[in-house]
Design an enzyme around this catalytic site. Structure first.
Site, PDB file in Angstrom:
ATOM      1  N   ASP A 214       4.167   7.972   3.534  1.00 42.90           N
ATOM      2  CA  ASP A 214       4.728   9.202   2.982  1.00 42.90           C
ATOM      3  C   ASP A 214       6.213   9.199   3.351  1.00 42.90           C
ATOM      4  OD1 ASP A 214       5.181  11.584   1.753  1.00 42.90           O
ATOM      5  OD2 ASP A 214       3.620  12.700   2.801  1.00 42.90           O
TER       6      ASP A 214
HETATM    7  C1  BGC Z   1       5.061  14.855   0.479  1.00 39.68           C
HETATM    8  C2  BGC Z   1       4.381  13.916  -0.488  1.00 39.68           C
HETATM    9  C3  BGC Z   1       5.331  13.508  -1.569  1.00 39.68           C
HETATM   10  C4  BGC Z   1       6.597  12.930  -0.949  1.00 39.68           C
HETATM   11  C5  BGC Z   1       7.616  12.488  -1.972  1.00 39.68           C
HETATM   12  C6  BGC Z   1       6.418  14.343   0.944  1.00 39.68           C
HETATM   13  O1  BGC Z   1       7.128  15.333   1.629  1.00 39.68           O
HETATM   14  O2  BGC Z   1       4.208  15.061   1.577  1.00 39.68           O
HETATM   15  O3  BGC Z   1       3.238  14.527  -1.058  1.00 39.68           O
HETATM   16  O4  BGC Z   1       4.693  12.601  -2.441  1.00 39.68           O
HETATM   17  O5  BGC Z   1       7.196  13.914  -0.125  1.00 39.68           O
HETATM   18  O6  BGC Z   1       8.167  13.581  -2.651  1.00 39.68           O
END
Ligand code: BGC
Length: 782
Positions: A214
């Site tokens: 993530d």
């Molecule tokens: C979130 C993810 C997301 C990623 C990219 C993170 O803060 O937890 O769900 O895909 O950001 O935007």
């Protein structure tokens, strides 16, 4: 892959930029272009001008109990990805709606692992039918937001496998392209370096896609690679990339692991950068169909609904969410909704035009948290703030860039926004002309990821010094905490609002602002009550705003806003023909519902909200959903509520496998509205329930006078009550059909601590239309 040098292999393990992986053209490895989901394709620039289609949130899709529909919706998202040049979408989110307080619960399909898994698998299949890859997230136990970047979910192995990993397993079985590792820890280890989980997914299930971190969720080089991480995102590299070579040379990582990681990334890049084909389905019609399919009719005294056109002469539409509906939460996956999307109020007015008089009163402030900033730019065309970019923190010299932005929240990623944001100290100024429409105290709001000031006509109103850098940058942006201050303005007075944001060398910057005009709460409520009292029927739309559900923050309770509660009491006392539409993305306190004649839970139904709701209210379509989450009588009845980790950062999953309705059933607690509950506008007769080997056969007749659907649900009782299968049946009036349902075999295996075990050869099942309405029993071979 042997053709790749170790340095090339290492380069593949870290992103090239915010949304792209590294390409090695000479080895035939293309770059993967990623984007956030799941409700649509989010703008990589997080920019309100990059308009895209918005589908229903996962809770609404889960409520449809219709996997074929979910696959069609995901294919539509695939078409959007193709249009926007995206190869891999960071979706579906198959975390579990374990507690109603979870900040991102609207992104979860259900509190039931089977419904979540089948919905996630259908979504994966639908998206990937277009040639776009699905990156299933967040592996695993990212079922809450509080301290998500540090929190340790303490979960027993049986619950981990049977509840929290099951949806990922079903998505892997559907051929998911990749998995996104969660920010949190599970039983002590970071998810981005979790050897045990990686062994289950890659060895036991045979998953051959990459594990992607993530965003910014990595902590080490050797730990990540040894724990199964294949690709660190976003780029440029922090822990992986070139550092992987040193880790192999130092003997901390075996060379085969690096080769495996690079192969997984390269395979995914080749697979998902290949040919794609968008679905031909009419997107407008599908989004309206899907929105209605997820709406759950929970109460309908004296058949108040549908309000067939012509039945009532004067209809009052009341409530903030009619004109300002909540379409989505405040995550990075927020979709820039088309300004042309028809709001519920407009759609209701259009549907009843000529047959009923519609009056509207919001009743309460529609933007209780960060309000909009309705200004005219000081330079440039259109509406909104003039945003100027300066190379120096003291705003000396000419701006290096300028644009007009009609939004109250701005995000910049260095490397994505090259036109004037820097990874060194610099400044941004946003300015606009605000014209007051009423006399009185106006409250101005501002917040940012750095030091920020707000002045009105040159008078300093807010001066917020630099905040401590948050460890969860993405989260602090999305929480959007703001300072505020008041200033009296006269109606017609025009003032210059100037916001100056000074930032340091971070890779992500954010700035948000707003202004709230004076309107007395008492006057708004009185106007709503007056409108209700003079109407034949009332449609009362209550619910959330997009900052009710955000990343990095859970909710404090399940209650709706107190002023909305007051509005419900007052409007329902003024008119007994009131239908409440709850525009809330998760389980909520609905103990007030007996005051109203009807209640529909609409969740966040996507851009088809307006037309779908008008069709459901008028009876052109039925509300086709069933509850994918329990609505309990009180907060203490939820098997899991608090999401606050303890002093050590541990969040114990004490509910074990007894998540959601399973836990209520085990304790003999009656819910307010049970998992699986809901009804359409017709009446189904259940003619027969039988078993045929491992299958259940159910014969149904639509005994009503309009087309409608029934969701047939199968539950096991041993070792604990749990959904094992379901089917949605749509029938014309008077028609009979027999449906065959094969329960999911994985629901008949129990993790005994060391291995999977089958509890016997036969299983007794209860069958019916909701978890609390199961009049039939049968026995199947397992
Ligand atoms: C979130 C993810 C997301 C990623 C990219 C993170 O803060 O937890 O769900 O895909 O950001 O935007």
């Amino acid at each position: 892959m042997t053709a790749l040098t170790m340095a090339q292999q290492a380069s593949l393990t870290a992103g090239a930029a915010m949304w792209r992986s590294v390409a090695i053209p000479e080895a035939g490895v293309p770059s993967l272009h990623m984007s956030d989901g799941p409700m649509g394709i989010a703008s990589g620039r997080v920019d309100e001008r990059d308009v895209a289609r918005l589908s229903p949130c996962a809770t609404a899709l889960g409520a449809s109990f219709d996997v074929a529909l979910i696959a069609r919706v995901a294919a539509l998202v695939g078409g959007e990805a193709i249009r926007m040049g995206v190869d891999l979408v960071l979706a579906p989110n198959v975390n579990m709606a374990r507690s109603p307080l979870a900040g991102r619960a609207f992104e979860y399909f259900s509190e039931d692992p089977l419904l979540t898994g089948l919905a996630g698998a259908a979504w994966t299949r639908g998206l990937q039918s277009t040639g776009v890859g699905a990156c299933v997230k967040h592996l695993v136990c990212n079922d809450s937001e509080t301290d998500r970047d540090r929190m340790n979910a303490v979960v027993d192995e049986r619950a981990l496998r049977e509840v929290y990993l099951l949806p990922f397993e079903l998505c892997a079985g559907a051929g998911a392209g990749a998995m996104l590792t969660a920010y949190n820890r599970v039983n002590g280890d970071w998810c981005a370096e979790h050897g045990h989980i990686s062994t289950i997914v890659k060895q036991e299930w045979g998953f051959d896609g990459p594990f992607i971190s993530d965003w910014f969720g990595t902590h080490s080089t050797a730990g990540s690679l040894n724990g199964g991480l294949d690709l660190e995102m976003p780029g440029p590299a922090r822990f992986l990339g070139a550092k992987a070579v040193a880790a192999v040379e130092a003997g901390d990582v075996v060379a085969e692991r690096l080769t495996d990681a690079a192969e997984r990334v390269a395979r995914a890049a080749r697979r998902w950068s290949g040919p794609k084909s968008a679905p031909r389905e009419d997107a407008d019609a599908l989004l309206v169909e899907a929105a209605a399919a997820g709406m759950v009719l929970l109460r309908n005294e004296n058949d108040l609904l549908p309000i067939t056109p012509g039945r009532h002469r004067r209809i009052a539409v009341i409530g903030p969410n009619a004109a300002a509906p909540c379409y989505q939460g405040g995550t990075f996956a927020k979709i820039a909704l088309s300004p042309d999307a028809v709001r519920p109020l407009e759609a209701i007015m259009a549907r009843y035009a000529g047959v009923a008089e519609i009056v509207y009163e919001p009743g309460v402030d529609p933007q209780p948290r960060l309000p909009a900033m309705p200004v005219q730019p000081v330079r440039g065309e259109g509406q909104g703030m003039t945003v100027e970019y300066f190379a120096d923190g003291d705003l000396s010299g000419q701006p290096v860039g300028q644009e007009v932005r009609n939004t109250n929240s701005l995000v910049w990623f260095v490397g994505v926004h090259e036109q004037g944001v820097f990874d060194r100290p610099a400044a941004i100024r946003a300015s606009g002309w605000f014209t007051a429409t009423k006399d009185g105290a106006h409250r101005f709001y501002v917040g940012a990821t750095g030091a920020v000031t707000l002045t009105v006509d040159g008078q300093p109103l807010i001066d917020q010094p630099e905040r401590m850098a948050a460890s969860d940058v993405m989260g602090s942006l999305k929480r959007g905490d703001a300072e505020s201050a008041e200033m009296r303005l006269a109606a017609g007075q025009r003032v210059l609002v100037e916001v100056v944001f000074r930032y340091d060398g971070a890779r992500v910057h954010g700035l948000w602002y707003g202004v709230r005009g004076p309107d007395s709460a008492e006057a708004m409520l009185a106007r709503a009550v007056e409108a209700a009292a003079h109407a034949d029927a009332v449609i009362l739309m209550i619910g959330e705003t997009s900052d009710s559900s955000v990343e990095s923050k859970d909710r404090p309770d399940t209650a709706i806003a107190p002023e909305q509660r007051t509005l419900i009491d007052a409007v329902c006392s003024a008119n007994s023909n009131t239908a409440i539409i709850a525009n809330i993305g998760h389980a909520f306190d609905a103990t007030w519902s007996d005051k109203a004649a009807a209640l529909i839970s609409a969740w966040y139904p996507g851009e088809g909200f307006g037309p779908a709701l008008a069709a459901v209210l008028a009876g052109d379509a039925e509300p086709g959903g069933r509850l994918p989450v329990t609505l309990a009588r009180c907060e203490a009845d939820y098997p899991a509520l608090s999401l606050q980790p303890d002093g050590q950062g541990d969040l114990p999953y004490e509910d074990g496998v007894l998540i959601g309705y399973r836990g209520l059933q085990a304790r003999g607690t009656t819910p307010l509205y049970a998992f699986g509950a809901g009804r359409g506008y017709t009446r189904f007769e259940w003619l027969n329930v039988d078993a045929d080997g491992g299958d259940v056969l159910v014969t149904l007749r639509n005994g009503g006078d309009r087309v409608g659907s029934e969701v047939v649900q199968l539950y096991r009782h041993v070792p604990e009550f749990a959904l094992v299968g379901f089917a949605k049946v749509v029938l014309e009036p008077g028609r009979t059909r027999t449906v065959r349902i094969t329960p999911e075999p994985r629901l008949f295996r129990i993790w005994n601590g060391r291995d999977w075990e089958k509890p016997g050869q036969r299983a007794g099942l209860s069958v019916g239309r909701a978890s609390d309405d199961l009049p039939f029993t049968t026995e199947v071979t397992i």
